[in-house]
Design a protein around this motif. Structure first.
Motif, PDB file in Angstrom:
ATOM      1  N   MET A   6       0.843  -1.200   0.000  1.00  0.00           N
ATOM      2  CA  MET A   6       0.000   0.000   0.000  1.00  0.00           C
ATOM      3  C   MET A   6       0.880   1.252   0.000  1.00  0.00           C
ATOM      4  O   MET A   6       1.854   1.318   0.746  1.00  0.00           O
ATOM      5  CB  MET A   6      -0.919   0.022   1.227  1.00  0.00           C
ATOM      6  N   THR A   7       0.536   2.207  -0.853  1.00  0.00           N
ATOM      7  CA  THR A   7       1.309   3.446  -0.927  1.00  0.00           C
ATOM      8  C   THR A   7       1.203   4.219   0.377  1.00  0.00           C
ATOM      9  O   THR A   7       0.124   4.340   0.962  1.00  0.00           O
ATOM     10  CB  THR A   7       0.794   4.326  -2.080  1.00  0.00           C
ATOM     11  N   SER A   8       2.326   4.728   0.832  1.00  0.00           N
ATOM     12  CA  SER A   8       2.321   5.544   2.051  1.00  0.00           C
ATOM     13  C   SER A   8       2.973   6.887   1.770  1.00  0.00           C
ATOM     14  O   SER A   8       3.915   6.982   0.983  1.00  0.00           O
ATOM     15  CB  SER A   8       3.063   4.828   3.183  1.00  0.00           C
ATOM     16  N   PHE A   9       2.440   7.903   2.413  1.00  0.00           N
ATOM     17  CA  PHE A   9       2.966   9.250   2.289  1.00  0.00           C
ATOM     18  C   PHE A   9       3.579   9.695   3.609  1.00  0.00           C
ATOM     19  O   PHE A   9       3.277   9.151   4.679  1.00  0.00           O
ATOM     20  CB  PHE A   9       1.855  10.230   1.909  1.00  0.00           C
ATOM     21  N   THR A  10       4.427  10.696   3.527  1.00  0.00           N
ATOM     22  CA  THR A  10       4.917  11.394   4.713  1.00  0.00           C
ATOM     23  C   THR A  10       4.103  12.673   4.832  1.00  0.00           C
ATOM     24  O   THR A  10       4.038  13.467   3.894  1.00  0.00           O
ATOM     25  CB  THR A  10       6.415  11.725   4.593  1.00  0.00           C
ATOM     26  N   LEU A  11       3.475  12.859   5.987  1.00  0.00           N
ATOM     27  CA  LEU A  11       2.581  13.997   6.197  1.00  0.00           C
ATOM     28  C   LEU A  11       3.223  14.993   7.147  1.00  0.00           C
ATOM     29  O   LEU A  11       3.560  14.661   8.292  1.00  0.00           O
ATOM     30  CB  LEU A  11       1.240  13.519   6.762  1.00  0.00           C
ATOM     31  N   ALA A  12       3.399  16.218   6.672  1.00  0.00           N
ATOM     32  CA  ALA A  12       4.001  17.287   7.477  1.00  0.00           C
ATOM     33  C   ALA A  12       2.895  18.235   7.912  1.00  0.00           C
ATOM     34  O   ALA A  12       2.415  19.060   7.125  1.00  0.00           O
ATOM     35  CB  ALA A  12       5.052  18.028   6.656  1.00  0.00           C
ATOM     36  N   PHE A  13       2.475  18.125   9.153  1.00  0.00           N
ATOM     37  CA  PHE A  13       1.405  18.966   9.672  1.00  0.00           C
ATOM     38  C   PHE A  13       1.974  20.242  10.285  1.00  0.00           C
ATOM     39  O   PHE A  13       2.728  20.189  11.264  1.00  0.00           O
ATOM     40  CB  PHE A  13       0.613  18.229  10.752  1.00  0.00           C
ATOM     41  N   ASP A  14       1.612  21.363   9.704  1.00  0.00           N
ATOM     42  CA  ASP A  14       1.916  22.631  10.351  1.00  0.00           C
ATOM     43  C   ASP A  14       1.185  22.681  11.691  1.00  0.00           C
ATOM     44  O   ASP A  14       0.138  22.053  11.871  1.00  0.00           O
ATOM     45  CB  ASP A  14       1.467  23.791   9.447  1.00  0.00           C
ATOM     46  N   ILE A  15       1.729  23.433  12.628  1.00  0.00           N
ATOM     47  CA  ILE A  15       1.143  23.484  13.974  1.00  0.00           C
ATOM     48  C   ILE A  15       0.253  24.712  14.165  1.00  0.00           C
ATOM     49  O   ILE A  15      -0.970  24.608  14.295  1.00  0.00           O
ATOM     50  CB  ILE A  15       2.254  23.483  15.046  1.00  0.00           C
ATOM     51  N   TYR A  16       0.868  25.899  14.179  1.00  0.00           N
ATOM     52  CA  TYR A  16       0.138  27.120  14.509  1.00  0.00           C
ATOM     53  C   TYR A  16      -0.853  27.496  13.406  1.00  0.00           C
ATOM     54  O   TYR A  16      -0.472  27.768  12.276  1.00  0.00           O
ATOM     55  CB  TYR A  16       1.108  28.283  14.721  1.00  0.00           C
ATOM     56  N   GLY A  17      -2.135  27.484  13.750  1.00  0.00           N
ATOM     57  CA  GLY A  17      -3.170  27.863  12.797  1.00  0.00           C
ATOM     58  C   GLY A  17      -3.729  26.683  12.025  1.00  0.00           C
ATOM     59  O   GLY A  17      -4.748  26.812  11.355  1.00  0.00           O
ATOM     60  N   THR A  18      -3.065  25.526  12.109  1.00  0.00           N
ATOM     61  CA  THR A  18      -3.520  24.330  11.407  1.00  0.00           C
ATOM     62  C   THR A  18      -4.041  23.294  12.403  1.00  0.00           C
ATOM     63  O   THR A  18      -5.200  22.882  12.331  1.00  0.00           O
ATOM     64  CB  THR A  18      -2.389  23.728  10.557  1.00  0.00           C
ATOM     65  N   LEU A  19      -3.186  22.868  13.321  1.00  0.00           N
ATOM     66  CA  LEU A  19      -3.632  21.997  14.409  1.00  0.00           C
ATOM     67  C   LEU A  19      -4.025  22.813  15.637  1.00  0.00           C
ATOM     68  O   LEU A  19      -5.025  22.515  16.294  1.00  0.00           O
ATOM     69  CB  LEU A  19      -2.522  21.012  14.790  1.00  0.00           C
ATOM     70  N   ILE A  20      -3.242  23.834  15.911  1.00  0.00           N
ATOM     71  CA  ILE A  20      -3.443  24.662  17.093  1.00  0.00           C
ATOM     72  C   ILE A  20      -4.169  25.953  16.719  1.00  0.00           C
ATOM     73  O   ILE A  20      -3.784  26.639  15.770  1.00  0.00           O
ATOM     74  CB  ILE A  20      -2.088  25.001  17.759  1.00  0.00           C
ATOM     75  N   ASP A  21      -5.201  26.282  17.477  1.00  0.00           N
ATOM     76  CA  ASP A  21      -6.046  27.448  17.189  1.00  0.00           C
ATOM     77  C   ASP A  21      -5.445  28.713  17.801  1.00  0.00           C
ATOM     78  O   ASP A  21      -5.655  29.002  18.982  1.00  0.00           O
ATOM     79  CB  ASP A  21      -7.452  27.206  17.735  1.00  0.00           C
ATOM     80  N   THR A  22      -4.702  29.451  16.995  1.00  0.00           N
ATOM     81  CA  THR A  22      -4.071  30.683  17.497  1.00  0.00           C
ATOM     82  C   THR A  22      -5.091  31.782  17.776  1.00  0.00           C
ATOM     83  O   THR A  22      -4.809  32.709  18.538  1.00  0.00           O
ATOM     84  CB  THR A  22      -3.030  31.205  16.485  1.00  0.00           C
ATOM     85  N   THR A  23      -6.273  31.688  17.162  1.00  0.00           N
ATOM     86  CA  THR A  23      -7.290  32.737  17.387  1.00  0.00           C
ATOM     87  C   THR A  23      -7.964  32.590  18.745  1.00  0.00           C
ATOM     88  O   THR A  23      -8.634  33.522  19.201  1.00  0.00           O
ATOM     89  CB  THR A  23      -8.375  32.697  16.292  1.00  0.00           C
ATOM     90  N   SER A  24      -7.793  31.435  19.382  1.00  0.00           N
ATOM     91  CA  SER A  24      -8.477  31.198  20.654  1.00  0.00           C
ATOM     92  C   SER A  24      -8.013  32.152  21.754  1.00  0.00           C
ATOM     93  O   SER A  24      -8.733  32.384  22.724  1.00  0.00           O
ATOM     94  CB  SER A  24      -8.261  29.753  21.113  1.00  0.00           C
ATOM     95  N   ILE A  25      -6.832  32.709  21.577  1.00  0.00           N
ATOM     96  CA  ILE A  25      -6.312  33.617  22.600  1.00  0.00           C
ATOM     97  C   ILE A  25      -7.099  34.923  22.641  1.00  0.00           C
ATOM     98  O   ILE A  25      -6.976  35.706  23.585  1.00  0.00           O
ATOM     99  CB  ILE A  25      -4.798  33.878  22.366  1.00  0.00           C
ATOM    100  N   GLU A  26      -7.923  35.145  21.631  1.00  0.00           N
ATOM    101  CA  GLU A  26      -8.745  36.360  21.601  1.00  0.00           C
ATOM    102  C   GLU A  26      -9.645  36.449  22.832  1.00  0.00           C
ATOM    103  O   GLU A  26      -9.950  37.550  23.307  1.00  0.00           O
ATOM    104  CB  GLU A  26      -9.595  36.397  20.330  1.00  0.00           C
TER     105      GLU A  26
END
Length: 226
Positions: A1-21
Protein backbone atom coordinates in the motif's frame (compact mmCIF):
# COMPACT_ATOMS: atom_id res chain seq x y z
CA UNK A 1 0.00 0.00 0.00
CA UNK A 2 1.31 3.45 -0.93
CA UNK A 3 2.32 5.54 2.05
CA UNK A 4 2.97 9.25 2.29
CA UNK A 5 4.92 11.39 4.71
CA UNK A 6 2.58 14.00 6.20
CA UNK A 7 4.00 17.29 7.48
CA UNK A 8 1.40 18.97 9.67
CA UNK A 9 1.92 22.63 10.35
CA UNK A 10 1.14 23.48 13.97
CA UNK A 11 0.14 27.12 14.51
CA UNK A 12 -3.17 27.86 12.80
CA UNK A 13 -3.52 24.33 11.41
CA UNK A 14 -3.63 22.00 14.41
CA UNK A 15 -3.44 24.66 17.09
CA UNK A 16 -6.05 27.45 17.19
CA UNK A 17 -4.07 30.68 17.50
CA UNK A 18 -7.29 32.74 17.39
CA UNK A 19 -8.48 31.20 20.65
CA UNK A 20 -6.31 33.62 22.60
CA UNK A 21 -8.75 36.36 21.60
CA UNK A 22 -10.95 35.33 24.54
CA UNK A 23 -8.21 36.23 27.00
CA UNK A 24 -7.36 39.42 25.12
CA UNK A 25 -11.04 40.41 25.25
CA UNK A 26 -11.03 40.20 29.03
CA UNK A 27 -8.21 42.75 29.07
CA UNK A 28 -9.11 45.26 26.36
CA UNK A 29 -12.68 44.51 25.35
CA UNK A 30 -14.20 45.05 21.91
CA UNK A 31 -10.96 45.64 19.99
CA UNK A 32 -9.67 42.16 20.89
CA UNK A 33 -10.17 40.73 17.38
CA UNK A 34 -8.08 43.46 15.75
CA UNK A 35 -5.48 43.11 18.49
CA UNK A 36 -5.22 39.34 18.03
CA UNK A 37 -5.02 39.58 14.23
CA UNK A 38 -2.36 42.30 14.39
CA UNK A 39 -0.34 40.26 16.87
CA UNK A 40 -0.45 37.13 14.70
CA UNK A 41 0.29 38.97 11.43
CA UNK A 42 3.22 40.81 13.03
CA UNK A 43 4.56 37.59 14.52
CA UNK A 44 4.73 36.08 11.03
CA UNK A 45 6.14 39.24 9.48
CA UNK A 46 8.93 39.31 12.04
CA UNK A 47 9.85 35.69 11.28
CA UNK A 48 9.94 36.46 7.53
CA UNK A 49 12.11 39.53 8.04
CA UNK A 50 14.52 37.65 10.28
CA UNK A 51 14.80 34.95 7.64
CA UNK A 52 15.78 37.52 5.02
CA UNK A 53 18.27 39.09 7.43
CA UNK A 54 19.81 35.73 8.47
CA UNK A 55 19.07 36.84 12.01
CA UNK A 56 17.39 33.82 13.60
CA UNK A 57 15.87 33.90 17.07
CA UNK A 58 13.52 31.48 18.76
CA UNK A 59 9.99 31.84 17.37
CA UNK A 60 8.83 32.77 20.87
CA UNK A 61 10.93 35.95 20.59
CA UNK A 62 9.05 36.89 17.42
CA UNK A 63 5.82 36.27 19.34
CA UNK A 64 6.90 38.46 22.27
CA UNK A 65 8.21 41.30 20.13
CA UNK A 66 5.05 41.20 18.00
CA UNK A 67 2.97 41.53 21.17
CA UNK A 68 5.01 44.57 22.26
CA UNK A 69 4.54 46.12 18.81
CA UNK A 70 0.80 45.46 18.82
CA UNK A 71 0.40 47.16 22.19
CA UNK A 72 2.16 50.25 20.84
CA UNK A 73 0.46 50.19 17.44
CA UNK A 74 -3.05 49.97 18.90
CA UNK A 75 -2.30 52.08 21.96
CA UNK A 76 -3.15 49.29 24.38
CA UNK A 77 -0.65 49.62 27.28
CA UNK A 78 -0.81 46.12 28.76
CA UNK A 79 1.08 45.56 31.99
CA UNK A 80 4.08 43.25 32.12
CA UNK A 81 1.98 40.70 33.99
CA UNK A 82 -0.79 40.81 31.40
CA UNK A 83 1.73 40.31 28.61
CA UNK A 84 3.39 37.42 30.45
CA UNK A 85 0.00 35.77 31.00
CA UNK A 86 -0.79 35.96 27.28
CA UNK A 87 2.64 34.64 26.31
CA UNK A 88 2.29 31.73 28.73
CA UNK A 89 -1.14 30.94 27.33
CA UNK A 90 0.37 30.87 23.84
CA UNK A 91 2.41 27.87 24.93
CA UNK A 92 -0.71 25.78 25.60
CA UNK A 93 -3.20 26.88 22.96
CA UNK A 94 -6.04 24.42 22.21
CA UNK A 95 -6.46 22.35 19.06
CA UNK A 96 -9.25 22.85 16.53
CA UNK A 97 -12.35 20.65 17.02
CA UNK A 98 -11.64 18.55 13.90
CA UNK A 99 -8.06 17.61 14.80
CA UNK A 100 -8.65 14.50 16.90
CA UNK A 101 -11.09 12.93 14.45
CA UNK A 102 -8.93 13.87 11.47
CA UNK A 103 -5.86 12.24 12.99
CA UNK A 104 -7.79 9.18 14.18
CA UNK A 105 -8.90 8.50 10.62
CA UNK A 106 -5.23 8.25 9.64
CA UNK A 107 -4.32 5.78 12.40
CA UNK A 108 -4.77 2.60 10.40
CA UNK A 109 -2.95 3.87 7.32
CA UNK A 110 0.72 3.52 6.48
CA UNK A 111 1.26 7.26 6.38
CA UNK A 112 3.94 8.75 8.62
CA UNK A 113 2.72 11.78 10.55
CA UNK A 114 5.01 14.59 11.70
CA UNK A 115 4.47 17.91 13.42
CA UNK A 116 6.35 20.55 11.41
CA UNK A 117 6.71 24.07 12.73
CA UNK A 118 8.61 27.32 12.97
CA UNK A 119 8.24 26.88 16.71
CA UNK A 120 11.07 25.40 18.73
CA UNK A 121 11.36 21.69 19.42
CA UNK A 122 10.32 22.29 23.02
CA UNK A 123 7.33 24.42 21.99
CA UNK A 124 6.13 21.72 19.58
CA UNK A 125 6.37 19.02 22.23
CA UNK A 126 4.56 21.14 24.81
CA UNK A 127 1.71 21.92 22.43
CA UNK A 128 1.08 18.39 21.16
CA UNK A 129 1.37 16.86 24.64
CA UNK A 130 -0.94 19.44 26.20
CA UNK A 131 -3.42 18.86 23.39
CA UNK A 132 -3.05 15.07 23.88
CA UNK A 133 -2.37 14.40 20.21
CA UNK A 134 1.18 13.10 20.62
CA UNK A 135 -0.18 9.54 20.36
CA UNK A 136 -1.05 10.19 16.70
CA UNK A 137 2.29 11.71 15.73
CA UNK A 138 5.43 9.79 14.73
CA UNK A 139 7.80 12.69 15.33
CA UNK A 140 8.39 16.40 14.97
CA UNK A 141 10.60 18.68 12.92
CA UNK A 142 11.43 22.24 13.92
CA UNK A 143 12.89 25.14 11.98
CA UNK A 144 15.00 25.71 15.09
CA UNK A 145 17.41 23.02 13.88
CA UNK A 146 18.38 24.96 10.75
CA UNK A 147 18.03 28.44 12.28
CA UNK A 148 15.74 29.85 9.61
CA UNK A 149 11.95 29.93 9.28
CA UNK A 150 9.48 28.61 6.76
CA UNK A 151 8.90 29.41 3.92
CA UNK A 152 12.64 29.11 3.24
CA UNK A 153 13.32 26.03 1.06
CA UNK A 154 16.05 25.14 3.55
CA UNK A 155 13.40 24.22 6.11
CA UNK A 156 11.39 22.00 3.76
CA UNK A 157 14.56 20.29 2.55
CA UNK A 158 15.57 19.67 6.15
CA UNK A 159 12.19 18.09 6.83
CA UNK A 160 12.79 15.53 4.08
CA UNK A 161 16.32 14.88 5.29
CA UNK A 162 15.30 14.36 8.90
CA UNK A 163 12.31 12.15 8.08
CA UNK A 164 14.15 10.20 5.36
CA UNK A 165 11.44 11.09 2.88
CA UNK A 166 11.20 12.50 -0.62
CA UNK A 167 9.44 15.71 -1.56
CA UNK A 168 7.27 14.10 -4.22
CA UNK A 169 5.87 11.69 -1.60
CA UNK A 170 5.46 14.34 1.10
CA UNK A 171 2.31 16.32 1.76
CA UNK A 172 2.45 19.58 3.68
CA UNK A 173 -0.86 20.19 5.46
CA UNK A 174 -1.27 23.82 6.49
CA UNK A 175 -3.85 26.57 6.87
CA UNK A 176 -1.20 29.21 6.15
CA UNK A 177 -0.96 30.23 2.47
CA UNK A 178 2.68 31.32 2.86
CA UNK A 179 3.53 27.82 4.04
CA UNK A 180 1.64 26.14 1.19
CA UNK A 181 3.34 28.39 -1.37
CA UNK A 182 6.76 27.76 0.16
CA UNK A 183 6.33 24.00 0.18
CA UNK A 184 4.86 23.99 -3.33
CA UNK A 185 7.77 26.04 -4.68
CA UNK A 186 10.16 23.55 -3.08
CA UNK A 187 8.35 20.61 -4.68
CA UNK A 188 6.15 19.08 -1.99
CA UNK A 189 2.52 18.19 -2.50
CA UNK A 190 0.29 20.49 -0.48
CA UNK A 191 -3.11 20.56 1.19
CA UNK A 192 -4.49 23.93 2.21
CA UNK A 193 -6.84 23.73 5.18
CA UNK A 194 -9.13 26.68 4.54
CA UNK A 195 -10.43 27.16 8.05
CA UNK A 196 -12.49 30.24 7.27
CA UNK A 197 -14.57 31.35 4.31
CA UNK A 198 -12.83 34.70 4.71
CA UNK A 199 -9.40 33.16 4.07
CA UNK A 200 -7.87 34.31 0.79
CA UNK A 201 -5.04 32.49 -0.96
CA UNK A 202 -2.25 34.68 -2.32
CA UNK A 203 -2.61 35.17 -6.11
CA UNK A 204 0.95 34.17 -6.96
CA UNK A 205 0.11 31.64 -9.64
CA UNK A 206 0.95 28.85 -7.20
CA UNK A 207 -2.01 26.86 -5.95
CA UNK A 208 -2.39 24.06 -3.41
CA UNK A 209 -2.47 20.51 -4.71
CA UNK A 210 -5.73 20.10 -2.78
CA UNK A 211 -7.94 22.31 -0.61
CA UNK A 212 -10.09 21.10 2.29
CA UNK A 213 -12.26 22.80 4.87
CA UNK A 214 -11.66 20.32 7.66
CA UNK A 215 -9.06 17.74 8.61
CA UNK A 216 -11.82 15.16 8.61
CA UNK A 217 -11.64 15.32 4.80
CA UNK A 218 -7.92 14.58 4.76
CA UNK A 219 -7.94 10.78 4.64
CA UNK A 220 -10.34 10.72 1.71
CA UNK A 221 -8.17 13.21 -0.19
CA UNK A 222 -5.04 11.14 0.44
CA UNK A 223 -6.81 7.90 -0.51
CA UNK A 224 -7.85 9.39 -3.83
CA UNK A 225 -4.24 10.42 -4.51
CA UNK A 226 -2.72 6.96 -4.10
Amino acid sequence: MTSFTLAFDIYGTLIDTTSIEHSVNKIIGDSSKLFTQTWRNTQLEYSFRRGLMNSYVDFSICTKQALDYTCKKLNEPLTSQQKNNLLNEYKTLPIYPDVIQGLKLLQNTNHKIYAFSNGSNQAIQNLIKTAQIDQFINGSVSAEDVKIFKPSPIVYRYFNTKTDSTKNMTWLISSNPFDIIGASAYGMRTIWVRRSSESVFDPWGIIPTKTIGSLIELKEVLDSSI
